[in-house]
Enzyme design. Structure first.
Site, PDB file in Angstrom:
ATOM      1  N   LYS A 185      -6.737  -4.580  -3.017  1.00 25.94           N
ATOM      2  CA  LYS A 185      -7.305  -5.282  -1.870  1.00 25.94           C
ATOM      3  C   LYS A 185      -8.254  -4.360  -1.107  1.00 25.94           C
ATOM      4  CE  LYS A 185      -3.402  -4.505   1.335  1.00 25.94           C
ATOM      5  NZ  LYS A 185      -4.067  -3.785   2.402  1.00 25.94           N
TER       6      LYS A 185
ATOM      7  N   CYS B 248      -2.000  -2.245   8.073  1.00 22.33           N
ATOM      8  CA  CYS B 248      -1.923  -3.229   6.987  1.00 22.33           C
ATOM      9  C   CYS B 248      -0.671  -4.103   7.045  1.00 22.33           C
ATOM     10  CB  CYS B 248      -2.033  -2.528   5.637  1.00 22.33           C
ATOM     11  SG  CYS B 248      -3.653  -1.740   5.391  1.00 22.33           S
TER      12      CYS B 248
ATOM     13  N   ASP C 161       0.780  -1.253   0.000  1.00 23.43           N
ATOM     14  CA  ASP C 161       0.000   0.000   0.000  1.00 23.43           C
ATOM     15  C   ASP C 161       0.809   1.300   0.000  1.00 23.43           C
ATOM     16  OD1 ASP C 161      -1.927  -1.964   0.316  1.00 23.43           O
ATOM     17  OD2 ASP C 161      -2.331  -1.481   2.401  1.00 23.43           O
TER      18      ASP C 161
END
Length: 185
Positions: free
Chosen positions: A81, A114, A19
């Site tokens: 995602k 995350c 990310d």
């Protein structure tokens, strides 16, 4: 030395980029250093022919991966995602299993969300996770440190870009040595 630690071998490793996107990436603690270390890690993985799994959290909302990283990966596409954990995305799990690698070199943002949740689920699934600490960050330095501590408590091994790449290289010889060493000049 802990008997459980196994020396890193490129043939066993996969690099996971979590990310590193848009405006969120611009808010990271020490972002310039983070971006520089991520670039080194990606270039190193490419030198060692280590597969790269590149993840994006809600790209339609958070934007694309920063160009400093995406431009290094013209032949790859990110896996979108919705779950915070990479392991919550079936395409990620499938790509990871298809790689045949059991050692995950983990990088990205944010350490306490995350990256942490991904490490948790990877370890739970039997993967050996190496944290590339200088290629992991959060907006708040306290949350970055907490995430790193929690992942290490789960059994993840702390490391750095330079430490990992020199461990993979093993000696000051061979065709990869000079280009790898140049990453740190």
């Amino acid at each position: 030395m802990t008997a459980a630690y196994q020396w890193l071998e490129a043939k066993d490793c996969v690099l996971v980029l979590v990310d590193i996107q848009g405006k969120l990436a611009q808010l990271m603690h020490e972002k310039e250093r983070l971006f520089s270390q991520l670039q080194r890690m990606v270039k190193g993985a490419l030198l060692f022919d280590i597969p790269i799994l590149w993840m994006e959290q809600l790209p339609e909302k958070l934007g694309p991966t920063i160009p400093e990283i995406s431009e290094l990966l013209p032949d790859l596409r990110p896996i979108p995602k919705h779950a915070f954990s990479c392991y919550g995305e079936p395409r990620f799990v499938e790509a990871l299993q298809k790689s045949g690698r059991k050692r995950v070199l983990l990088t990205g943002i944010e350490s306490h969300v995350c990256v942490y949740q991904s490490a948790y689920h990877l370890i739970e699934a039997g993967y050996d996770v190496t944290l590339i600490n200088d290629a992991i960050s959060s907006r708040d330095p306290a949350n970055r440190e907490l995430g790193l501590q929690r992942m290490q408590a789960l059994g993840a091994t702390p490391s750095s870009v330079e430490m990992v790449l020199f461990e993979l290289q093993k000696e000051a010889a061979g065709e990869r040595f000079r280009p790898m060493a140049q990453l740190f000049k």
